[in-house]
Design an enzyme around this catalytic site. Structure first.
Site, PDB file in Angstrom:
ATOM      1  CD  GLN A   1      -2.743   1.246   2.507  1.00 18.21           C
ATOM      2  OE1 GLN A   1      -2.637   0.386   3.383  1.00 18.21           O
ATOM      3  NE2 GLN A   1      -3.605   2.238   2.573  1.00 18.21           N
TER       4      GLN A   1
ATOM      5  CG  HIS B   1      -6.159  -0.708  -6.794  1.00 19.37           C
ATOM      6  ND1 HIS B   1      -5.270   0.092  -7.487  1.00 19.37           N
ATOM      7  CD2 HIS B   1      -5.702  -0.758  -5.521  1.00 19.37           C
ATOM      8  CE1 HIS B   1      -4.306   0.488  -6.659  1.00 19.37           C
ATOM      9  NE2 HIS B   1      -4.545  -0.010  -5.461  1.00 19.37           N
TER      10      HIS B   1
ATOM     11  CG  HIS C   1      -6.544   3.087  -2.314  1.00 24.82           C
ATOM     12  ND1 HIS C   1      -5.761   3.421  -1.240  1.00 24.82           N
ATOM     13  CD2 HIS C   1      -5.757   2.372  -3.146  1.00 24.82           C
ATOM     14  CE1 HIS C   1      -4.537   2.951  -1.418  1.00 24.82           C
ATOM     15  NE2 HIS C   1      -4.513   2.289  -2.562  1.00 24.82           N
TER      16      HIS C   1
HETATM   17  P1  5GP Z   1      -1.698   1.409  -3.558  1.00 25.08           P
HETATM   18  O1  5GP Z   1      -0.308   1.083  -4.051  1.00 25.08           O
HETATM   19  O2  5GP Z   1      -1.636   2.250  -2.310  1.00 25.08           O
HETATM   20  O3  5GP Z   1      -2.583   0.215  -3.423  1.00 25.08           O
HETATM   21  O4  5GP Z   1      -2.376   2.261  -4.694  1.00 25.08           O
HETATM   22  C1  5GP Z   1      -2.210   3.627  -4.839  1.00 25.08           C
HETATM   23  C2  5GP Z   1      -2.597   3.954  -6.252  1.00 25.08           C
HETATM   24  O5  5GP Z   1      -2.781   5.350  -6.340  1.00 25.08           O
HETATM   25  C3  5GP Z   1      -1.552   3.584  -7.306  1.00 25.08           C
HETATM   26  O6  5GP Z   1      -2.133   2.703  -8.251  1.00 25.08           O
HETATM   27  C4  5GP Z   1      -1.154   4.922  -7.909  1.00 25.08           C
HETATM   28  O7  5GP Z   1      -0.907   4.836  -9.296  1.00 25.08           O
HETATM   29  C5  5GP Z   1      -2.335   5.807  -7.589  1.00 25.08           C
HETATM   30  N1  5GP Z   1      -2.026   7.203  -7.413  1.00 25.08           N
HETATM   31  C6  5GP Z   1      -1.024   7.736  -6.650  1.00 25.08           C
HETATM   32  N2  5GP Z   1      -1.056   9.070  -6.707  1.00 25.08           N
HETATM   33  C7  5GP Z   1      -2.100   9.408  -7.508  1.00 25.08           C
HETATM   34  C8  5GP Z   1      -2.634  10.653  -7.944  1.00 25.08           C
HETATM   35  O8  5GP Z   1      -2.163  11.738  -7.596  1.00 25.08           O
HETATM   36  N3  5GP Z   1      -3.712  10.609  -8.771  1.00 25.08           N
HETATM   37  C9  5GP Z   1      -4.274   9.427  -9.162  1.00 25.08           C
HETATM   38  N4  5GP Z   1      -5.332   9.497  -9.979  1.00 25.08           N
HETATM   39  N5  5GP Z   1      -3.798   8.241  -8.771  1.00 25.08           N
HETATM   40  C10 5GP Z   1      -2.723   8.229  -7.957  1.00 25.08           C
END
Ligand code: 5GP
Length: 115
Positions: free
Chosen positions: A95, A103, A101
């Protein structure tokens, strides 16, 4: 007070995002680095750091988010072919943004198990 996450800044409209759905409880927008033809993030407006912060009182919120995910899967054309919903929780799950969040990814085939 701790610094706002990037997602809280998107909720507060301080930085732009390609929003596909919004209501009082949640927000959905395209991931900035899509891993599939459809890659949308669905987030609660409530500041929960991850699934590990979810309490029983949040059950209606989480249920609502999943109803939104189902609706978006249809609107974005991935319901029929199938899609995946992922919530990375904590360090080992990689994460990167500490705001809960989900996906919603689809539009191609996926492997299992995940890496
Ligand atoms: P995690 O790795 O925490 O499960 O997912 C975070 C997600 O947020 C990633 O897929 C990354 O590409 C997306 N993300 C990070 N910063 C931003 C942003 O500023 N805008 C958008 N639309 N997505 C973001």
């Amino acid at each position: 007070m701790s610094e706002k996450t990037i997602f809280k800044r998107i909720i507060d409209k301080e930085i732009p995002a390609s929003i596909v759905y919004e209501d009082d409880l949640c927000l959905a927008f395209h991931d900035v680095a899509p891993q599939a033809p459809v890659h949308v993030l669905v987030i609660p407006k409530k500041e929960l750091r991850s699934l590990d912060d979810v309490e029983p009182e949040d059950a209606p919120l989480i249920g609502h988010i999943f109803a939104v995910i189902r609706r978006l899967a249809r609107e974005l054309g991935v319901a029929e072919g199938g899609y995946r919903v992922v919530s990375n929780c904590g360090q080992n799950a990689m994460q990167t943004v500490p705001h809960l969040h989900f996906h919603l990814i689809g539009g191609r085939g996926f492997a299992w198990p995940p890496g």
